[in-house]
Design an enzyme around this catalytic site. Sequence first.
Site, PDB file in Angstrom:
ATOM      1  N   LYS A 186      95.808  18.504  -4.582  1.00  0.00           N
ATOM      2  CA  LYS A 186      95.305  17.127  -4.677  1.00  0.00           C
ATOM      3  C   LYS A 186      95.409  16.661  -6.137  1.00  0.00           C
ATOM      4  O   LYS A 186      96.283  15.867  -6.448  1.00  0.00           O
ATOM      5  CB  LYS A 186      93.870  17.020  -4.149  1.00  0.00           C
ATOM      6  CG  LYS A 186      93.779  17.236  -2.622  1.00  0.00           C
ATOM      7  CD  LYS A 186      92.944  18.407  -2.297  1.00  0.00           C
ATOM      8  CE  LYS A 186      92.613  18.733  -0.863  1.00  0.00           C
ATOM      9  NZ  LYS A 186      93.389  18.291   0.233  1.00  0.00           N
ATOM     10  N   ASP A 200      83.063  24.020  -3.606  1.00  0.00           N
ATOM     11  CA  ASP A 200      84.450  23.796  -3.189  1.00  0.00           C
ATOM     12  C   ASP A 200      84.871  22.431  -3.705  1.00  0.00           C
ATOM     13  O   ASP A 200      84.594  21.405  -3.086  1.00  0.00           O
ATOM     14  CB  ASP A 200      84.556  23.854  -1.658  1.00  0.00           C
ATOM     15  CG  ASP A 200      85.943  23.479  -1.171  1.00  0.00           C
ATOM     16  OD1 ASP A 200      86.830  23.203  -2.009  1.00  0.00           O
ATOM     17  OD2 ASP A 200      86.148  23.460   0.059  1.00  0.00           O
ATOM     18  N   TRP A 230      84.965  20.518   6.048  1.00  0.00           N
ATOM     19  CA  TRP A 230      85.312  21.641   5.156  1.00  0.00           C
ATOM     20  C   TRP A 230      84.127  22.552   4.932  1.00  0.00           C
ATOM     21  O   TRP A 230      84.287  23.772   4.841  1.00  0.00           O
ATOM     22  CB  TRP A 230      85.951  21.134   3.869  1.00  0.00           C
ATOM     23  CG  TRP A 230      87.299  20.569   4.170  1.00  0.00           C
ATOM     24  CD1 TRP A 230      87.663  19.253   4.168  1.00  0.00           C
ATOM     25  CD2 TRP A 230      88.449  21.294   4.647  1.00  0.00           C
ATOM     26  NE1 TRP A 230      88.965  19.124   4.592  1.00  0.00           N
ATOM     27  CE2 TRP A 230      89.478  20.352   4.889  1.00  0.00           C
ATOM     28  CE3 TRP A 230      88.713  22.650   4.884  1.00  0.00           C
ATOM     29  CZ2 TRP A 230      90.748  20.718   5.351  1.00  0.00           C
ATOM     30  CZ3 TRP A 230      89.972  23.022   5.342  1.00  0.00           C
ATOM     31  CH2 TRP A 230      90.977  22.067   5.574  1.00  0.00           C
TER      32      TRP A 230
HETATM   33  N1  PMP Z   1      88.277  22.473   1.125  1.00  0.00           N
HETATM   34  C1  PMP Z   1      88.527  21.154   1.041  1.00  0.00           C
HETATM   35  C2  PMP Z   1      87.442  20.235   0.548  1.00  0.00           C
HETATM   36  C3  PMP Z   1      89.782  20.663   1.390  1.00  0.00           C
HETATM   37  O1  PMP Z   1      90.052  19.354   1.297  1.00  0.00           O
HETATM   38  C4  PMP Z   1      90.775  21.560   1.842  1.00  0.00           C
HETATM   39  C5  PMP Z   1      92.173  21.113   2.216  1.00  0.00           C
HETATM   40  N2  PMP Z   1      92.371  19.806   2.487  1.00  0.00           N
HETATM   41  C6  PMP Z   1      90.452  22.920   1.940  1.00  0.00           C
HETATM   42  C7  PMP Z   1      89.194  23.336   1.570  1.00  0.00           C
HETATM   43  C8  PMP Z   1      91.459  23.920   2.424  1.00  0.00           C
HETATM   44  O2  PMP Z   1      92.385  24.113   1.412  1.00  0.00           O
HETATM   45  P1  PMP Z   1      93.695  24.969   1.579  1.00  0.00           P
HETATM   46  O3  PMP Z   1      94.520  24.267   2.595  1.00  0.00           O
HETATM   47  O4  PMP Z   1      94.266  24.950   0.200  1.00  0.00           O
HETATM   48  O5  PMP Z   1      93.295  26.337   2.009  1.00  0.00           O
END
Ligand code: PMP
Length: 382
Positions: A217, A193, A125
């Site tokens: 989550k 994040d 991420w």
């Molecule tokens: N950052 C993290 C730490 C994540 O776990 C996720 C999704 N699993 C995201 C960003 C991306 O999120 P989204 O799918 O809501 O754009």
Amino acid sequence: MNRTAAGPGSPAAGNQPNRHLEVNVRVLNFSAGPGVLPLEVLEQARDEMLDWKGGGMSVMEVSHRGKAFVACAAEAEADLRELLAVPANYKVLFLQGGATAQFAAIPLNLATPGQVVDYVNTGSWSKKAISEAQRYSTVNVAADAGGKYTDVPAQSTWKLTPGAAYLHYTPNETIGGVEFPFVPDVPVPLVADMSSTILSRPIDVSRFGLIYGGAQKNIGPSGLCVVIVRDDLLGKPRHETPVVLDYTQMAADGSMNNTPPTFGWYFAGLVFKWIKRNGGLAGMAARNRAKAEKLYAAIDGSGGFYSNPVAVPARSWMNVPFTLPKPELDKVFLDEAKKAGLVNLEGHRSVGGMRASLYNAMSPEGVDALVAFMHEFARRNG
Ligand code: PMP
């Protein structure tokens, strides 16, 4: 199938978060996201579905500018502020586009075109956040856990840029199961994040310039993203910033420049109340710590049958990856787990193996059931 077979027998009754084991159509969902939601909240949303607040329609059918929804939205914000003790000089935004939209919004709102932005790379991420920021800014990767992503580089090794617009990091890497055991201490605004760790425990919001998290989550349905941003970081969006990503405009409009994700916002509000009823963030932290400790103890105590590659201080409370001794056993494990009512245990496609996500709504009894299953599986296959 009577999926309560996976349960410990007689889980706590009443309004305890564990009650989902009593409802025999429910499985134990270890998904990394969208993840398990509190049963009580799902039931409340179901009960209110056709007739929300006596208006003869669902919350999805009312005007976002009507009195009822505006009050619901304000209450959700107030509850989130209370839970996280958000200081008065921060705005709380309820936006669309998930965390991924913020990967772009952050440089667009916080950095001028020429300014360098610092990022710490601890996994999948972080990498995605970095590549999106590179469209808009010069990114300095201040630290890179590199290769296997099984630890957090000590802050003393980071190469920070003097005058960077901000430093971005990912406190919990959902795929690798790597979590920062510390909050970085840097002279520039800290951007986090928190998608897969927000509301799992208390945090000191004042340490951060901006916190964001996709909802799917610990908060509610996907699509919604919560952004908490310090006032002094507003007011400088780049000209080309799309209005839906413009924090200054969205703050001025109470996150309602356009139609917000009303159902997600409403549902998040119900989850915030559930957290408040269940001990607030201190209560969540105690439960989450105990759940994670139990699962890691089962992995570490399996005589090498199960293993988790993450350095112990950087092990995540929320996402626990683990492998079996032979990849041929993976499918057997997953099939048998599913029969026992334990689902979504496969690791991310990029890393394989298993992963159990233990978000707030996963009960301690759910983790007990997983640990009992793992123990029995190892006994039969070890
Ligand atoms: N950052 C993290 C730490 C994540 O776990 C996720 C999704 N699993 C995201 C960003 C991306 O999120 P989204 O799918 O809501 O754009």
